[in-house]
Design an enzyme around this catalytic site. Structure first.
Site, PDB file in Angstrom:
ATOM      1  N   ASP A 157      -3.237  56.586 -29.384  1.00 57.70           N
ATOM      2  CA  ASP A 157      -3.073  57.675 -28.419  1.00 57.70           C
ATOM      3  C   ASP A 157      -2.641  57.153 -27.047  1.00 57.70           C
ATOM      4  O   ASP A 157      -1.730  57.686 -26.411  1.00 57.70           O
ATOM      5  CB  ASP A 157      -4.344  58.527 -28.303  1.00 57.70           C
ATOM      6  CG  ASP A 157      -5.645  57.735 -28.292  1.00 57.70           C
ATOM      7  OD1 ASP A 157      -5.591  56.488 -28.258  1.00 57.70           O
ATOM      8  OD2 ASP A 157      -6.718  58.360 -28.303  1.00 57.70           O
TER       9      ASP A 157
HETATM   10  C1  LIG Z   1     -17.050  51.792  -8.647  1.00 59.43           C
HETATM   11  C2  LIG Z   1     -16.590  52.665  -9.706  1.00 59.43           C
HETATM   12  C3  LIG Z   1     -15.433  52.140 -10.465  1.00 59.43           C
HETATM   13  C4  LIG Z   1     -15.079  53.050 -11.540  1.00 59.43           C
HETATM   14  C5  LIG Z   1     -14.080  52.509 -12.468  1.00 59.43           C
HETATM   15  C6  LIG Z   1     -13.962  53.408 -13.617  1.00 59.43           C
HETATM   16  C7  LIG Z   1     -13.082  52.927 -14.668  1.00 59.43           C
HETATM   17  C8  LIG Z   1     -13.047  53.940 -15.717  1.00 59.43           C
HETATM   18  C9  LIG Z   1     -12.300  53.547 -16.872  1.00 59.43           C
HETATM   19  C10 LIG Z   1     -12.172  54.335 -17.931  1.00 59.43           C
HETATM   20  C11 LIG Z   1     -12.865  55.614 -18.121  1.00 59.43           C
HETATM   21  C12 LIG Z   1     -12.059  56.501 -18.940  1.00 59.43           C
HETATM   22  C13 LIG Z   1     -12.837  57.582 -19.556  1.00 59.43           C
HETATM   23  C14 LIG Z   1     -11.940  58.613 -20.142  1.00 59.43           C
HETATM   24  C15 LIG Z   1     -12.226  58.910 -21.542  1.00 59.43           C
HETATM   25  C16 LIG Z   1     -11.345  58.215 -22.521  1.00 59.43           C
HETATM   26  C17 LIG Z   1     -11.829  58.505 -23.896  1.00 59.43           C
HETATM   27  C18 LIG Z   1     -11.405  57.392 -24.819  1.00 59.43           C
HETATM   28  O1  LIG Z   1     -11.993  56.352 -24.767  1.00 59.43           O
HETATM   29  N1  LIG Z   1     -10.415  57.627 -25.655  1.00 59.43           N
HETATM   30  C19 LIG Z   1      -9.893  56.609 -26.542  1.00 59.43           C
HETATM   31  C20 LIG Z   1      -9.995  57.089 -27.979  1.00 59.43           C
HETATM   32  O2  LIG Z   1      -9.288  58.244 -28.198  1.00 59.43           O
HETATM   33  C21 LIG Z   1      -8.464  56.324 -26.183  1.00 59.43           C
HETATM   34  O3  LIG Z   1      -7.942  55.404 -27.074  1.00 59.43           O
HETATM   35  C22 LIG Z   1      -8.356  55.833 -24.775  1.00 59.43           C
HETATM   36  C23 LIG Z   1      -7.709  56.523 -23.852  1.00 59.43           C
HETATM   37  C24 LIG Z   1      -7.535  56.197 -22.392  1.00 59.43           C
HETATM   38  C25 LIG Z   1      -8.146  54.988 -21.846  1.00 59.43           C
HETATM   39  C26 LIG Z   1      -7.865  54.815 -20.404  1.00 59.43           C
HETATM   40  C27 LIG Z   1      -8.137  53.428 -19.952  1.00 59.43           C
HETATM   41  C28 LIG Z   1      -7.574  53.104 -18.584  1.00 59.43           C
HETATM   42  C29 LIG Z   1      -8.394  53.670 -17.480  1.00 59.43           C
HETATM   43  C30 LIG Z   1      -8.020  53.168 -16.122  1.00 59.43           C
HETATM   44  C31 LIG Z   1      -8.791  53.942 -15.141  1.00 59.43           C
HETATM   45  C32 LIG Z   1      -8.686  53.662 -13.720  1.00 59.43           C
HETATM   46  C33 LIG Z   1      -9.465  54.677 -12.963  1.00 59.43           C
HETATM   47  C34 LIG Z   1      -9.790  54.480 -11.639  1.00 59.43           C
HETATM   48  C35 LIG Z   1     -10.484  55.594 -10.975  1.00 59.43           C
HETATM   49  C36 LIG Z   1     -11.349  56.363 -10.708  1.00 59.43           C
HETATM   50  O1  LIG Z   2      -8.939  56.291 -41.736  1.00 61.25           O
HETATM   51  C1  LIG Z   2      -8.718  57.295 -41.045  1.00 61.25           C
HETATM   52  C2  LIG Z   2      -9.477  57.622 -39.915  1.00 61.25           C
HETATM   53  C3  LIG Z   2      -9.207  58.773 -39.239  1.00 61.25           C
HETATM   54  N1  LIG Z   2      -8.196  59.584 -39.626  1.00 61.25           N
HETATM   55  C4  LIG Z   2      -7.945  60.837 -38.918  1.00 61.25           C
HETATM   56  O2  LIG Z   2      -7.884  60.612 -37.525  1.00 61.25           O
HETATM   57  C5  LIG Z   2      -8.452  61.708 -36.851  1.00 61.25           C
HETATM   58  C6  LIG Z   2      -9.494  61.225 -35.852  1.00 61.25           C
HETATM   59  O3  LIG Z   2     -10.502  60.601 -36.547  1.00 61.25           O
HETATM   60  P1  LIG Z   2     -12.050  60.707 -36.115  1.00 61.25           P
HETATM   61  O4  LIG Z   2     -12.388  62.104 -35.873  1.00 61.25           O
HETATM   62  O5  LIG Z   2     -12.825  59.948 -37.113  1.00 61.25           O
HETATM   63  O6  LIG Z   2     -12.106  59.789 -34.834  1.00 61.25           O
HETATM   64  P2  LIG Z   2     -12.081  60.026 -33.291  1.00 61.25           P
HETATM   65  O7  LIG Z   2     -12.298  61.410 -32.869  1.00 61.25           O
HETATM   66  O8  LIG Z   2     -12.971  59.025 -32.724  1.00 61.25           O
HETATM   67  O9  LIG Z   2     -10.559  59.665 -32.997  1.00 61.25           O
HETATM   68  C7  LIG Z   2     -10.089  59.530 -31.708  1.00 61.25           C
HETATM   69  O10 LIG Z   2     -10.276  58.205 -31.272  1.00 61.25           O
HETATM   70  C8  LIG Z   2      -9.443  57.203 -31.734  1.00 61.25           C
HETATM   71  C9  LIG Z   2      -8.007  57.572 -31.535  1.00 61.25           C
HETATM   72  O11 LIG Z   2      -7.187  56.600 -32.051  1.00 61.25           O
HETATM   73  C10 LIG Z   2      -7.724  58.899 -32.141  1.00 61.25           C
HETATM   74  O12 LIG Z   2      -6.406  59.296 -31.902  1.00 61.25           O
HETATM   75  C11 LIG Z   2      -8.600  59.918 -31.594  1.00 61.25           C
HETATM   76  O13 LIG Z   2      -8.351  61.105 -32.231  1.00 61.25           O
HETATM   77  C12 LIG Z   2      -9.026  62.651 -37.902  1.00 61.25           C
HETATM   78  O14 LIG Z   2      -8.156  63.722 -38.111  1.00 61.25           O
HETATM   79  C13 LIG Z   2      -9.110  61.796 -39.134  1.00 61.25           C
HETATM   80  O15 LIG Z   2      -8.998  62.533 -40.321  1.00 61.25           O
HETATM   81  C14 LIG Z   2      -7.390  59.262 -40.692  1.00 61.25           C
HETATM   82  O16 LIG Z   2      -6.469  59.986 -41.036  1.00 61.25           O
HETATM   83  N2  LIG Z   2      -7.680  58.121 -41.380  1.00 61.25           N
END
Ligand SMILES: CCCCCCCC/C=C\CCCCCCCC(=O)N[C@@H](CO)[C@H](O)/C=C/CCCCCCCCCCCCC
Ligand SMILES: O=c1ccn([C@@H]2O[C@H](COP(=O)(O)OP(=O)(O)O[C@H]3OC[C@@H](O)[C@H](O)[C@H]3O)[C@@H](O)[C@H]2O)c(=O)[nH]1
Length: 428
Positions: free
Chosen positions: A219
């Site tokens: 993603d």
């Molecule tokens: C003194 C305070 C310092 C605060 C620093 C905070 C840094 C926060 C970093 C990340 C928090 C992100 C939370 C958002 C939720 C993301 C959900 C998630 O993990 N999704 C994953 C699975 O679907 C996905 O693969 C990841 C997506 C995005 C990741 C983003 C990472 C980069 C973040 C850089 C942030 C800088 C922010 C600075 C500001 C406030």
């Molecule tokens: O082996 C797998 C695992 C997952 N999936 C699909 O991927 C989607 C997301 O899976 P889950 O609900 O288990 O996982 P999450 O909600 O944690 O996923 C989330 O976090 C990781 C990212 O890479 C995904 O894009 C995001 O959707 C579902 O539709 C699931 O069916 C597959 O098709 N195959």
């Protein structure tokens, strides 16, 4: 909070529906969840003039296939197709075994045949656990203005029974929402792939979805690539309604540890995340104000926590867009559990191994979430060809892949050329 208030639950602007582009909705499915029928049904009831539903079943599962077939029979007017994993790659196709060997992300692997068949200029990647309100697709398309390449829904949850559901709702509606909206407001890539509407041309340009198959955090990389091509990323006006029937506090914690491990490999800033939690920042505020102004650290910390708690409640109400399905007392308990469990989650993610478990399979995370699977994905069988079941007929299709250059390690993608052709013929 102000950004969420401005962003969420606004009525979409009216526009001529005939001008709205078609959307190919890809549903990657892995198993039979309790709420799956109810959730998938909502996709057949979308108020949108032109869309197709592309169901991807990862591994052959009779019950799951029956459920989808039942829905497709109930809604013969909705254009839908079913792709079954064990039948999707074959020696007859140009998308050969060797071409799929480098795809480590199972979700990408699962979605590939559907992506190859998608006929519309927009694709919506929509996770299995989501329920969708009938107007949400329309709202999302409305957010896709001329300069926008990707519209993503902020993860949230439906109203479900039980304390675990409350904890999840409190998490996604408070800490997660705060960070997600703040980071998006300042224009940094923070996209969760749960529900993402994407211009297909952006993905085609790098060789299709398979170009993101190296990474578990596909993603993030998809959004990175879309932004790199000059498009904007936009948060949709309605949060994603997760409605999985299988949930518990421990499942939520495991998922959060997995996500945190992904973020650690995407940005070193993730290691600072504990500092933006309520209790750690209360301690910091107490120490700093005591040092600077000689204020009572305990009083400052207590006020900090109280104000934070109230603001979190308001944030949750804004994300929910209405009354909460639990009492204020339950909110307080769920909030406390969420706050304290966050340190356990960070500890496990920061100190744990680089292995993550996802839907029963284990992956070792390398730099930038580059994955190496420990338990293998189902390998392509030597079957004659890709089986595609469409709503009107069953067709045999051969799909092709591109000769794309795949992303390099770290949060950077290399652009690559793509060429793809499609053919299909009636099954006899
Ligand atoms: C003194 C305070 C310092 C605060 C620093 C905070 C840094 C926060 C970093 C990340 C928090 C992100 C939370 C958002 C939720 C993301 C959900 C998630 O993990 N999704 C994953 C699975 O679907 C996905 O693969 C990841 C997506 C995005 C990741 C983003 C990472 C980069 C973040 C850089 C942030 C800088 C922010 C600075 C500001 C406030
Ligand atoms: O082996 C797998 C695992 C997952 N999936 C699909 O991927 C989607 C997301 O899976 P889950 O609900 O288990 O996982 P999450 O909600 O944690 O996923 C989330 O976090 C990781 C990212 O890479 C995904 O894009 C995001 O959707 C579902 O539709 C699931 O069916 C597959 O098709 N195959």
């Amino acid at each position: 909070m102000s950004y969420s208030l401005y962003k969420f639950h606004r009525k979409p602007s009216h526009s001529n529906l005939k001008e709205i582009p078609g959307v190919s909705i890809i549903k990657p499915l892995t198993g039979l969840d309790t709420n799956l029928y109810e959730n998938l049904k909502t996709f057949f009831n979308l108020q949108y003039p032109r869309y197709e539903l592309l169901f991807c079943v990862q591994e052959h599962d009779n019950e799951l296939i029956d459920l989808i077939e039942r829905l497709r029979e109930e809604y013969p007017d909705v254009d839908s197709q079913l792709f079954v994993g064990s039948q999707k790659f074959s020696s007859g196709d140009k998308l050969l075994k060797n071409d799929t060997m480098d795809i480590k992300n199972p979700k990408i692997y699962n979605m590939l045949p559907a992506y190859e068949k998608a006929q519309y200029p927009y694709i919506l990647i929509s996770d299995s656990g989501l329920l969708m309100h009938e107007h949400t697709l329309y709202d999302m398309v409305m957010c896709m203005t001329d300069n926008v390449g990707l519209v993503h829904q902020m993860p949230f949850t439906c109203d479900r029974k039980g304390f675990a559901a409350s904890v999840e709702k409190v998490y996604f509606g408070t800490q997660h929402a705060r960070m997600y909206m703040t980071i998006n407001l300042i224009g940094i890539n923070c996209v969760t792939g749960m529900s993402c509407l994407i211009r297909k041309e952006c993905i085609d340009r790098v060789g299709g979805l398979r170009a993101f198959g190296h990474y578990i955090a596909e993603d993030y990389y998809i959004a990175y690539e879309v932004a790199k091509q000059g498009w904007k990323l936009r948060v949709a006006s309605t949060p994603a309604q997760q409605n999985s029937g299988e949930y518990s506090v421990s499942t939520w914690i495991d998922r959060m540890i997995r996500w945190c491990k992904l973020r650690m490999r995407l940005s070193p800033l993730a290691y600072l995340e504990p500092l933006q939690e309520c209790f750690s920042s209360a301690i910091l505020a107490g120490i700093v104000t005591n040092y600077l102004f000689e204020w009572n650290a305990l009083v400052v910390a207590a006020c900090h926590i109280l104000i934070w708690f109230i603001l979190d409640y308001l944030m949750l109400r804004i994300t929910q867009g209405g009354a909460l399905p639990f009492s204020k007392f339950e909110f307080a308990i769920a909030w406390l559990l969420r706050e304290f469990s966050s340190f356990y989650i960070y500890f496990k993610a920061f100190t744990g191994s680089s292995i993550v478990k996802w839907r029963g399979k284990e992956y070792r995370l390398g730099s930038g979430t580059r994955a190496e699977e420990l338990s293998s994905l189902p390998l392509p069988p030597p079957a004659p060809s890709l089986l595609v079941e469409s709503s009107s007929s069953t067709t045999l299709s051969s799909s092709s892949s591109s000769n794309s250059t795949l992303p390099v390690a770290g949060p950077h993608l290399l652009s690559s050329s793509s060429s793809s052709t499609k053919q299909s013929s009636q099954l006899v």
